[in-house]
Design an enzyme around this catalytic site. Structure first.
Site, mmCIF file in Angstrom:
data_model
loop_
_atom_site.group_PDB
_atom_site.id
_atom_site.type_symbol
_atom_site.label_atom_id
_atom_site.label_comp_id
_atom_site.label_asym_id
_atom_site.label_seq_id
_atom_site.Cartn_x
_atom_site.Cartn_y
_atom_site.Cartn_z
ATOM 1 N N LYS A 17 0.859 -1.188 0.000
ATOM 2 C CA LYS A 17 0.000 0.000 0.000
ATOM 3 C C LYS A 17 0.891 1.233 0.000
ATOM 4 O O LYS A 17 1.863 1.302 0.757
ATOM 5 C CB LYS A 17 -0.889 0.015 1.256
ATOM 6 C CG LYS A 17 -2.124 0.886 1.134
ATOM 7 C CD LYS A 17 -3.184 0.237 0.251
ATOM 8 C CE LYS A 17 -4.551 0.878 0.431
ATOM 9 N NZ LYS A 17 -5.563 0.211 -0.395
ATOM 10 N N THR A 63 -4.325 -5.141 1.019
ATOM 11 C CA THR A 63 -3.654 -3.838 1.161
ATOM 12 C C THR A 63 -4.485 -2.900 2.038
ATOM 13 O O THR A 63 -3.927 -2.019 2.694
ATOM 14 C CB THR A 63 -3.372 -3.190 -0.207
ATOM 15 O OG1 THR A 63 -4.593 -2.841 -0.849
ATOM 16 C CG2 THR A 63 -2.580 -4.140 -1.094
ATOM 17 N N ARG A 182 31.118 33.027 -8.184
ATOM 18 C CA ARG A 182 29.757 32.710 -8.622
ATOM 19 C C ARG A 182 28.904 32.357 -7.412
ATOM 20 O O ARG A 182 29.412 32.089 -6.313
ATOM 21 C CB ARG A 182 29.755 31.539 -9.611
ATOM 22 C CG ARG A 182 30.204 30.213 -9.013
ATOM 23 C CD ARG A 182 30.032 29.059 -9.995
ATOM 24 N NE ARG A 182 30.379 27.775 -9.365
ATOM 25 C CZ ARG A 182 30.165 26.582 -9.912
ATOM 26 N NH1 ARG A 182 29.608 26.492 -11.119
ATOM 27 N NH2 ARG A 182 30.511 25.471 -9.289
ATOM 28 N N GLN A 238 31.167 18.940 -7.322
ATOM 29 C CA GLN A 238 31.685 17.600 -7.066
ATOM 30 C C GLN A 238 32.540 17.567 -5.801
ATOM 31 O O GLN A 238 32.386 16.678 -4.943
ATOM 32 C CB GLN A 238 32.517 17.120 -8.271
ATOM 33 C CG GLN A 238 31.701 16.705 -9.476
ATOM 34 C CD GLN A 238 31.341 17.874 -10.393
ATOM 35 O OE1 GLN A 238 31.413 19.040 -9.999
ATOM 36 N NE2 GLN A 238 30.946 17.570 -11.621
ATOM 37 N N HIS A 266 21.488 26.929 -11.325
ATOM 38 C CA HIS A 266 22.313 28.010 -11.849
ATOM 39 C C HIS A 266 21.724 29.396 -11.577
ATOM 40 O O HIS A 266 20.522 29.622 -11.755
ATOM 41 C CB HIS A 266 22.492 27.839 -13.361
ATOM 42 C CG HIS A 266 23.102 26.520 -13.733
ATOM 43 N ND1 HIS A 266 24.368 26.161 -13.344
ATOM 44 C CD2 HIS A 266 22.618 25.472 -14.443
ATOM 45 C CE1 HIS A 266 24.641 24.951 -13.807
ATOM 46 N NE2 HIS A 266 23.593 24.509 -14.472
#
Length: 308
Positions: A17, A63, A182, A238, A266
């Site tokens: 379920k 269920t 940035r 990363q 971005h």
């Protein structure tokens, strides 16, 4: 959870379920209330092949019964408990109560209801909805073996400087300039798996996993941002992702595996120009926020001794 051979075919099945929504309120004698809201998913592995092959449902847990069990077990929890402990409690019930059920997966998403403060005082029964969600998944076998995973969904973090991206591969399709200045913004999805492999080895401290969730979230955020006055430079999503995962494993000995997914949302420096050059000169102060298309970065880190 292994497959079986049925009429010359390899056959695997499960049933359950999904999206069972339940809220539970606890009230102390002093009038202080606590509330959780959970979205529960249940998946059972059971010996009910006959229900697939012929007119025989005698081995099936309905269920609808699973749904009702969620509410019944929530009622039985007289003391506030972590979402992980509730997932384990449910999974343990299904594998122990039903002879035909060999394994259970229970996954839960907890909404972030947070206590409000009024006039500087925590409210007794007032809550507001926060942002990121707390997730948990318990996989329990009839033998008592356990696989417990917790996580965070939608942890949005941003820093306005101390981020760059330079010296990447360049070819005829590359238009992105090098930059050492940035905005770095992402929405972290994190999963971590605990090293407890049995129901009988779990910590007995109440709300242990709730406290651990808050601590992991703090470590992830602190590593992303760095010290409050200076921050920490990020040469790439990363590298920041790896440092966040490593900090988590280093800080928590009972976590064996971490997976992080961190899209690069971005913030593009605005450029208004014509054939004669820039009309307005922006200096890292006005950006166009966009979440599509976005970079997609994910990785996992686990201990060498981990079976994962």
């Amino acid at each position: 959870m292994a497959h079986e051979v049925v009429e010359g075919f390899k056959f695997e099945q499960r049933h359950g379920k999904e999206r069972v929504r339940v809220a539970r309120v606890w009230k102390t004698p002093q009038g202080r209330h606590f509330v959780v809201e959970w979205r529960v998913g249940i998946s059972l592995f059971s010996d009910c092949v006959n229900s697939y092959l012929r007119d025989d449902n005698s081995d099936i847990v309905a269920t609808d019964t699973m749904k009702n069990t969620v509410y019944a077990k929530a009622k039985e929890c007289s003391d506030i408990l972590s979402v992980e402990d509730f997932a384990i409690l449910l999974a343990k019930h299904f594998v122990s109560f039903y002879q035909k059920v060999t394994g259970a997966i229970v996954n839960i998403v907890e909404k972030p209801w947070e206590r409000v403060t009024v006039d500087g005082q925590p409210h007794q029964h007032g809550f507001k909805l926060g942002s990121e969600k707390h997730t948990a998944e318990a996989i329990v076998q009839k033998s008592g073996s356990l696989q417990l995973t917790s996580g965070i969904e939608g942890l949005s973090v941003l820093k306005t400087t101390q981020s760059g991206f330079v010296n990447f591969i360049r070819d005829k399709y590359t238009a992105l300039p090098d930059t050492r200045e940035r905005i770095l913004a992402t929405e972290v999805t994190a999963l971590w798996r605990y090293s407890y492999e049995s129901l009988y080895t779990l910590p007995q401290k109440p709300l242990y996993f709730t406290d651990k969730y808050l601590e992991v979230k703090t470590v992830l955020a602190d590593t992303f941002f760095g010290p409050p006055n200076t921050g920490v430079y990020s040469p790439s999503v990363q590298n920041t992702l790896y440092l966040m995962a490593k900090a988590t494993l280093n800080r928590f000995p009972d976590i064996a595996y971490v997976h992080l997914k961190m899209p690069n949302l971005h913030f593009l420096p605005v450029n208004i120009s014509n054939k004669d050059g820039p009309i307005v000169k922006f200096e890292d102060d006005v950006y166009l926020p966009t979440d599509e298309p976005h970079g997609s970065i994910q990785a996992s880190l686990s201990r060498l001794w981990s079976k994962l």
